[in-house]
Design a protein around this motif. Structure first.
Motif, mmCIF file in Angstrom:
data_model
loop_
_atom_site.group_PDB
_atom_site.id
_atom_site.type_symbol
_atom_site.label_atom_id
_atom_site.label_comp_id
_atom_site.label_asym_id
_atom_site.label_seq_id
_atom_site.Cartn_x
_atom_site.Cartn_y
_atom_site.Cartn_z
ATOM 1 N N LEU A 168 -6.087 -17.400 -17.573
ATOM 2 C CA LEU A 168 -6.812 -16.331 -16.898
ATOM 3 C C LEU A 168 -6.709 -15.014 -17.661
ATOM 4 O O LEU A 168 -7.689 -14.269 -17.796
ATOM 5 N N ARG A 169 -5.520 -14.705 -18.177
ATOM 6 C CA ARG A 169 -5.314 -13.458 -18.929
ATOM 7 C C ARG A 169 -6.283 -13.370 -20.109
ATOM 8 O O ARG A 169 -6.911 -12.329 -20.337
ATOM 9 N N TYR A 170 -6.412 -14.447 -20.855
ATOM 10 C CA TYR A 170 -7.244 -14.393 -22.059
ATOM 11 C C TYR A 170 -8.736 -14.368 -21.736
ATOM 12 O O TYR A 170 -9.528 -13.820 -22.504
ATOM 13 N N VAL A 171 -9.128 -14.958 -20.620
ATOM 14 C CA VAL A 171 -10.519 -14.834 -20.175
ATOM 15 C C VAL A 171 -10.818 -13.375 -19.832
ATOM 16 O O VAL A 171 -11.888 -12.848 -20.176
ATOM 17 N N GLN A 191 -4.975 -17.747 -38.311
ATOM 18 C CA GLN A 191 -6.168 -18.446 -38.794
ATOM 19 C C GLN A 191 -7.385 -18.128 -37.928
ATOM 20 O O GLN A 191 -8.486 -17.876 -38.442
ATOM 21 N N VAL A 192 -7.196 -18.154 -36.614
ATOM 22 C CA VAL A 192 -8.306 -17.883 -35.702
ATOM 23 C C VAL A 192 -8.766 -16.440 -35.836
ATOM 24 O O VAL A 192 -9.972 -16.154 -35.876
ATOM 25 N N ASP A 225 -14.359 -10.136 -33.728
ATOM 26 C CA ASP A 225 -15.072 -10.701 -32.585
ATOM 27 C C ASP A 225 -14.010 -11.150 -31.587
ATOM 28 O O ASP A 225 -13.630 -12.324 -31.546
ATOM 29 N N TRP A 226 -13.522 -10.204 -30.788
ATOM 30 C CA TRP A 226 -12.382 -10.482 -29.916
ATOM 31 C C TRP A 226 -12.701 -11.490 -28.820
ATOM 32 O O TRP A 226 -11.824 -12.228 -28.383
ATOM 33 N N GLN A 227 -13.944 -11.525 -28.360
ATOM 34 C CA GLN A 227 -14.274 -12.494 -27.323
ATOM 35 C C GLN A 227 -14.026 -13.922 -27.802
ATOM 36 O O GLN A 227 -13.399 -14.728 -27.105
ATOM 37 N N SER A 228 -14.479 -14.228 -29.005
ATOM 38 C CA SER A 228 -14.269 -15.567 -29.559
ATOM 39 C C SER A 228 -12.784 -15.835 -29.808
ATOM 40 O O SER A 228 -12.296 -16.946 -29.587
ATOM 41 N N PHE A 287 -10.254 -18.868 -27.464
ATOM 42 C CA PHE A 287 -9.512 -20.007 -28.028
ATOM 43 C C PHE A 287 -8.193 -20.243 -27.279
ATOM 44 O O PHE A 287 -7.944 -21.355 -26.791
ATOM 45 N N PRO A 288 -7.285 -19.252 -27.176
ATOM 46 C CA PRO A 288 -6.042 -19.508 -26.445
ATOM 47 C C PRO A 288 -6.267 -19.753 -24.953
ATOM 48 O O PRO A 288 -5.469 -20.457 -24.320
#
Length: 410
Positions: free
Chosen positions: A290-293, A363-364, A375-378, A382-383
């Motif tokens: 949830l945090r990363y979303v 890497q990401v 591109d922080w959204q992308s 990932f996590p």
């Protein structure tokens, strides 16, 4: 609070004040003061993982077998004070890196040692530990407040003048204090049966690997490694991300996460008693996703509340998985190698998991570099997806106890 718990709380406060006093601003210091590259910054962060990998062997060789844990803790922090002063004096990255590597090899075993000292003095660890461990989080918060609001070392002017170098001097002084204070802590001697028996597995602390024969603990151990991949994204990217969004004083605002950690750590024993360890661990993993979303879709404008909510979720993310995991490990481990077991879970999380995580995060992040930033959204999705995948696998494979019984004395 009893006198004993107060003494243990001071130990926890200093333990995490030292770490929080320099680690949060490490990336900024390296890039702005020492001119380090992104790869070099990643190397510096990874030293904590190498230290955590070494930690179980230090604990198994010494703490569970030959010497009192509090005395080893004292010696390691006194050595750490000397190394932190060397970091304060380092002129460039080539000088800085060897010292930070040796320091983290010395510091990371102390995380298991303070847990061992604390657990050995408790009658009911599941109830008491969080009340003592919370003072470590308070120590981390106080370190950040001192950096930002007392000395303003992370202001733009101070950073340009090399002000963040002073964080290492502050941590060195705190390490010296804890080293001396540790000699006054309750005696935590090796257990007689541990000291009197032999074998290479026991000598190296590998007897704690016997816990992995338990299917539920094996699932938890693997999940601990995997969930550290999303964790590494937060440590490595949160501060640069907030800065790129235009948030002012991002380091100070990240302390909201530690404040929430204090609150949820106090609630954790009640949650575990009522709902069991499995649900606590699942809630922790869900919070990471949830945090990363929230980070992926928030911004520093009308959706700034999403960024602040993501920061505030740190309490659930950390407490409900990592602190619950320490309590679960103590409950599962036979008393004769409980220190080794704490070292083992340190290896799984801060060691193997974070080492993989820092590499993956690098890497990401490099994959989504764009003109003027990232591109922080992308990057954040990932996590988020990875944490959700770990949660689903854990949900259907973990069959751990719902309530923590008294730890085994076998």
């Amino acid at each position: 609070m009893t006198t004993m718990n107060a003494r243990l709380s001071v130990m926890m406060f200093l333990q995490f004040f030292i770490w929080g006093g320099w680690f949060v601003t490490l990336g900024t210091f390296l890039s702005s003061t020492l001119g380090a590259s992104g790869g070099q910054i990643g190397m510096a962060f990874s030293t904590q993982s190498w230290g955590a990998i070494v930690a179980p062997f230090v604990i198994g060789l010494i703490a569970d077998r030959y010497f009192n844990a509090e005395r080893i803790l004292a010696v390691l922090h006194l050595l750490g004070a000397v190394l932190l002063y060397q970091l304060y004096s380092a002129a460039d990255f080539s000088v800085f890196y060897p010292y930070v590597l040796v320091y983290m090899v010395i510091y990371m075993p102390t995380l298991a040692l303070v847990n061992s000292v604390a657990f050995r003095q408790m009658r009911d660890p599941a109830l008491e530990f969080s009340r003592i461990r919370v003072w470590g989080t308070i120590g981390w918060i106080v370190a950040g407040v001192v950096i930002s609001f007392v000395f303003a070392w992370d202001s733009r002017e101070a950073i340009s003048a090399g002000g963040l170098r002073n964080t290492f001097l502050m941590a060195a002084i705190a390490s010296l204090v804890l080293g001396l204070y540790s000699f006054t802590l309750p005696a935590t001697a090796p257990l007689k049966e541990q000291a009197s028996t032999g074998g290479i597995k026991q000598l190296l602390g590998l007897d704690a690997l016997g816990l992995l024969k338990d299917r539920s603990y094996l699932v938890f151990f693997i999940a601990s490694i995997l969930i550290c991949i999303p964790l590494a994204f937060y440590y490595q990217n949160a501060n640069p991300f907030l800065a790129e969004t235009g948030m002012t004083n991002p380091t100070a605002k990240m302390a909201i996460g530690q404040v929430s950690e204090v609150l949820f750590m106090l609630l954790l024993p009640l949650f575990i008693q009522r709902f069991g360890i499995k649900l606590a661990l699942l809630v922790g993993m869900l919070a990471w996703a949830l945090r990363y979303v929230l980070f992926a879709y928030g911004n520093n404008g009308d959706l700034a509340f999403m960024l602040f909510t993501g920061i505030a979720l740190h309490g659930i993310c950390y407490d409900f998985f990592f602190v619950s995991g320490q309590i679960y490990t103590d409950a599962k481990a036979p008393e004769r190698f409980r220190s080794s077991a704490q070292g083992l879970i340190t290896l799984a999380t801060y060691g193997v998991g974070m080492l993989i995580g820092f590499w993956v995060a690098g890497q990401v992040t490099d994959r989504f570099v764009v003109a003027g930033g990232h591109d922080w959204q992308s990057i954040w999705l990932f996590p988020a997806g990875f944490a959700l995948l770990v949660l689903v696998c854990f949900l259907f494979t973990f069959r751990g106890q719902q309530a923590l019984a008294t730890p085994s004395k076998a």
